[in-house]
Design a protein around this motif. Sequence first.
Motif, PDB file in Angstrom:
ATOM      1  N   LYS A 299       5.263   6.045  33.830  1.00 52.56           N
ATOM      2  CA  LYS A 299       5.071   5.455  35.153  1.00 52.56           C
ATOM      3  C   LYS A 299       3.608   5.142  35.450  1.00 52.56           C
ATOM      4  O   LYS A 299       3.291   4.134  36.077  1.00 52.56           O
ATOM      5  CB  LYS A 299       5.616   6.404  36.223  1.00 52.56           C
ATOM      6  N   LYS A 300       2.680   6.023  34.997  1.00 52.04           N
ATOM      7  CA  LYS A 300       1.284   5.897  35.409  1.00 52.04           C
ATOM      8  C   LYS A 300       0.309   5.774  34.247  1.00 52.04           C
ATOM      9  O   LYS A 300      -0.872   5.483  34.453  1.00 52.04           O
ATOM     10  CB  LYS A 300       0.891   7.096  36.275  1.00 52.04           C
ATOM     11  N   GLY A 301       0.771   6.054  33.020  1.00 56.71           N
ATOM     12  CA  GLY A 301      -0.102   5.934  31.863  1.00 56.71           C
ATOM     13  C   GLY A 301      -0.970   7.145  31.591  1.00 56.71           C
ATOM     14  O   GLY A 301      -1.820   7.105  30.700  1.00 56.71           O
ATOM     15  N   ASN A 302      -0.766   8.247  32.317  1.00 54.44           N
ATOM     16  CA  ASN A 302      -1.569   9.451  32.120  1.00 54.44           C
ATOM     17  C   ASN A 302      -0.893  10.404  31.141  1.00 54.44           C
ATOM     18  O   ASN A 302       0.283  10.751  31.320  1.00 54.44           O
ATOM     19  CB  ASN A 302      -1.790  10.179  33.450  1.00 54.44           C
ATOM     20  N   TYR A 303      -1.645  10.838  30.120  1.00 52.23           N
ATOM     21  CA  TYR A 303      -1.134  11.795  29.134  1.00 52.23           C
ATOM     22  C   TYR A 303      -1.379  13.217  29.645  1.00 52.23           C
ATOM     23  O   TYR A 303      -2.347  13.868  29.266  1.00 52.23           O
ATOM     24  CB  TYR A 303      -1.830  11.602  27.787  1.00 52.23           C
ATOM     25  N   TYR A 304      -0.496  13.709  30.494  1.00 44.86           N
ATOM     26  CA  TYR A 304      -0.594  15.091  30.969  1.00 44.86           C
ATOM     27  C   TYR A 304      -0.010  16.030  29.912  1.00 44.86           C
ATOM     28  O   TYR A 304       1.150  15.909  29.527  1.00 44.86           O
ATOM     29  CB  TYR A 304       0.169  15.274  32.272  1.00 44.86           C
ATOM     30  N   GLN A 305      -0.806  17.009  29.472  1.00 46.20           N
ATOM     31  CA  GLN A 305      -0.315  18.047  28.572  1.00 46.20           C
ATOM     32  C   GLN A 305       0.090  19.257  29.401  1.00 46.20           C
ATOM     33  O   GLN A 305      -0.671  19.732  30.243  1.00 46.20           O
ATOM     34  CB  GLN A 305      -1.391  18.440  27.559  1.00 46.20           C
ATOM     35  N   LYS A 306       1.293  19.757  29.152  1.00 46.52           N
ATOM     36  CA  LYS A 306       1.798  20.899  29.915  1.00 46.52           C
ATOM     37  C   LYS A 306       1.160  22.193  29.414  1.00 46.52           C
ATOM     38  O   LYS A 306       1.101  22.433  28.202  1.00 46.52           O
ATOM     39  CB  LYS A 306       3.321  20.986  29.778  1.00 46.52           C
ATOM     40  N   CYS A 307       0.719  23.001  30.347  1.00 41.62           N
ATOM     41  CA  CYS A 307       0.193  24.330  30.017  1.00 41.62           C
ATOM     42  C   CYS A 307       1.309  25.359  30.182  1.00 41.62           C
ATOM     43  O   CYS A 307       1.106  26.466  30.702  1.00 41.62           O
ATOM     44  CB  CYS A 307      -1.005  24.667  30.899  1.00 41.62           C
ATOM     45  N   TYR A 308       2.482  24.996  29.758  1.00 45.64           N
ATOM     46  CA  TYR A 308       3.654  25.856  29.747  1.00 45.64           C
ATOM     47  C   TYR A 308       4.642  25.255  28.757  1.00 45.64           C
ATOM     48  O   TYR A 308       4.512  24.092  28.358  1.00 45.64           O
ATOM     49  CB  TYR A 308       4.286  25.988  31.135  1.00 45.64           C
ATOM     50  N   ILE A 309       5.614  26.044  28.338  1.00 46.29           N
ATOM     51  CA  ILE A 309       6.605  25.583  27.364  1.00 46.29           C
ATOM     52  C   ILE A 309       7.846  25.153  28.120  1.00 46.29           C
ATOM     53  O   ILE A 309       8.548  25.971  28.708  1.00 46.29           O
ATOM     54  CB  ILE A 309       6.944  26.697  26.354  1.00 46.29           C
ATOM     55  N   ASP A 310       8.118  23.865  28.102  1.00 45.48           N
ATOM     56  CA  ASP A 310       9.248  23.332  28.851  1.00 45.48           C
ATOM     57  C   ASP A 310      10.536  23.464  28.043  1.00 45.48           C
ATOM     58  O   ASP A 310      10.510  23.663  26.817  1.00 45.48           O
ATOM     59  CB  ASP A 310       8.998  21.865  29.210  1.00 45.48           C
ATOM     60  N   ASP A 311      11.659  23.339  28.718  1.00 40.89           N
ATOM     61  CA  ASP A 311      12.959  23.443  28.044  1.00 40.89           C
ATOM     62  C   ASP A 311      13.085  22.371  26.969  1.00 40.89           C
ATOM     63  O   ASP A 311      12.692  21.220  27.160  1.00 40.89           O
ATOM     64  CB  ASP A 311      14.089  23.286  29.058  1.00 40.89           C
ATOM     65  N   GLY A 312      13.645  22.746  25.837  1.00 43.63           N
ATOM     66  CA  GLY A 312      13.852  21.822  24.737  1.00 43.63           C
ATOM     67  C   GLY A 312      12.671  21.681  23.805  1.00 43.63           C
ATOM     68  O   GLY A 312      12.771  21.015  22.777  1.00 43.63           O
ATOM     69  N   ASN A 313      11.550  22.309  24.140  1.00 42.61           N
ATOM     70  CA  ASN A 313      10.345  22.189  23.326  1.00 42.61           C
ATOM     71  C   ASN A 313      10.322  23.302  22.284  1.00 42.61           C
ATOM     72  O   ASN A 313      10.176  24.475  22.631  1.00 42.61           O
ATOM     73  CB  ASN A 313       9.105  22.262  24.215  1.00 42.61           C
ATOM     74  N   GLU A 314      10.434  22.948  21.001  1.00 39.65           N
ATOM     75  CA  GLU A 314      10.486  23.939  19.923  1.00 39.65           C
ATOM     76  C   GLU A 314       9.230  23.918  19.056  1.00 39.65           C
ATOM     77  O   GLU A 314       9.227  24.392  17.925  1.00 39.65           O
ATOM     78  CB  GLU A 314      11.726  23.700  19.061  1.00 39.65           C
ATOM     79  N   LEU A 315       8.146  23.369  19.576  1.00 45.50           N
ATOM     80  CA  LEU A 315       6.881  23.407  18.845  1.00 45.50           C
ATOM     81  C   LEU A 315       6.473  24.849  18.580  1.00 45.50           C
ATOM     82  O   LEU A 315       6.666  25.731  19.426  1.00 45.50           O
ATOM     83  CB  LEU A 315       5.779  22.723  19.669  1.00 45.50           C
ATOM     84  N   ASN A 316       5.859  25.086  17.411  1.00 44.56           N
ATOM     85  CA  ASN A 316       5.386  26.432  17.095  1.00 44.56           C
ATOM     86  C   ASN A 316       3.876  26.545  17.260  1.00 44.56           C
ATOM     87  O   ASN A 316       3.228  27.379  16.637  1.00 44.56           O
ATOM     88  CB  ASN A 316       5.785  26.815  15.668  1.00 44.56           C
TER      89      ASN A 316
END
Length: 637
Positions: A299-316
Amino acid sequence: MNKLNKISFFAFLIISFTVCSLTTYAQYPQYDKNYFLFPIKPGHRNYLSGNMGELRNNHFHGGIDIKTDQREGLPVYASADGYISRIVVAHRGYGNTLYITHPNGLTTVYAHLLWFHDHINKYMLKYLYSEQCNEADVKLTQDILKVKKGDIIALSGNTGSSGGPHLHWEVRDEWENLLNPLFFNFDEIDDNLAPVINLMAMKTLSINSRVEGEFGLVEFKPVKSQSGYVLNYPIHAYGHIGLQLVTYDRLNGTSNLCGVSSIQMKVDGKEHFVHDIQKISFSDQYYINAHIDYSTLKKKGNYYQKCYIDDGNELNTYCAADSYGKLYIADTNTHHVEIIVADAYNNITSLKFKIKGSPYQKVRQNLPKKKMPIPTYSHTVDENILKMQVPAKYGYNATLYTQNQANTLFPAYVKDLCNIYLWDLRKALPDSLRCGKMLQIYNYMNAIPSRTIYSHTNPYMNITFNKKSIFDTLYLQIDYMQGVYTLHHPFTPLFEPMTILLKSDKEVLNKPKTAVYSLNGLKNSRLSFAGGEWDNGNHIKFKSKYFGKYTIASDTSGPRVYMYKKSPYSLYIKAIDYPSDVALWYAYLNGQFLLLHYDSKYDILYTNPLEKRLYKGSLIVGVTDNLGNITIKNFKL
């Protein structure tokens, strides 16, 4: 949300933390840090246009992009002894690519090459001509093409999905984990600049949560200070909250923005969240769409990185508190937050601010000097919550209808002459909203859980999701009107493709020349080939990783093919096809197979730059699009 249900919250900010430290990440003690030679102009100053972990479209950047003086043809050197284990010749992705496997178990990857050097060139030309193919992906054993550290193995280029001349260089371990190449000491790169923090946001994660009295994403602009970044005022918040950050790294001598290596968040002096991307599985890099705020990006073009682990995120790449890095504020105390951002060279910057627990807040009204725009209705879905913005002129109370049941809604708060209503979609999916004279119709079809094989069918289409298609519960919206199939909206990401069956409402007369096309570009009239296979009826099936608008269209025209530029020792031929795109091509010179490369960025077929032959006589070129439309041209050279 599933993870929130597993957490026991108390009447204070949860700051329990699974003990870990930034220093435990990105350390590869089994590898010699001085093992590799820099692959471009070794021993001389070099510059990067991209680094490890940089946020790209649908993936984390998995290596470094080395600038090549804005031109092609620079020598590319083998970074260590080893053997060529894989050679790829392709017009998409990494383009022309070499993989070298080394005795220490690591593999280096050299991508977007113009072409290969010396014995590698001879081997690949022989292979392509013997197979009479223009593209190939060849795996080799260690006894075929050995190389020594410092050997010239290729020339730098701009092939594949490259945005300009450069060398993409990776280091992978034997399990296909991408390692940060800058771990290996390279004096060729100079970086003593700290990362930049451009924006910070706080996002509500439950229906009763608020930030400055609002539900949703509330943005803040940090101020640069001598010691880092600060917010000079406390943020008023309550309930379940997630912090997000727009941050990037800088390198000496270049203006382009790069990615940061790690983000660490402390709450009241205790570590609460760490994300470190100095090592990532090649297959996991596509979890980027759960790591960032995908909807805000679109919507806005901003790459916000989450400082929390959201549902469905399986990154290690994370280490987080029991709350997955999410905050729960249920007191009226002031809490101190510090976010520390570091790059690969351990240049560090920080953002410090305070959160004031405030259960009863008033929304900060936007009061611009100019006349406010006329308020209009809008709605969004976030964290299972339907947020409805209704102009206050329609009245105070609203009625939300769910399966013929009337639910009276009162505004959660008022902002900018609009009443804001909130509804938890887990209760029931709404049919419509009435407020005074205003009636809003919704087209929610199903609530589809993640990690589940699920199919939805209606008279216009059938959609099937596999277990890893969606990151979180999806409140599916679909529609059909005048030949356009609307599959949800493009603000929701998919991890793996969904399978879609479109049902045409009219007889399709020429199925072999008819396919599905996306309308998700900047201009909805611009078609993008999506493919599909027809059944015995008027149904076509295809796969896609993108929600949005699709249509069924026919294409019976072959590609446009013409000589663009030629010399006795090189040929450049234009091959353009819209809307079905070039799929295959071939060429014969005086009756003999001729290797042609294809650059889809410029719609150009061209002869091999190192073949060193005279192009004279009769040339036949055939180009086919994805629907089998073919154009054959004869040229006299």
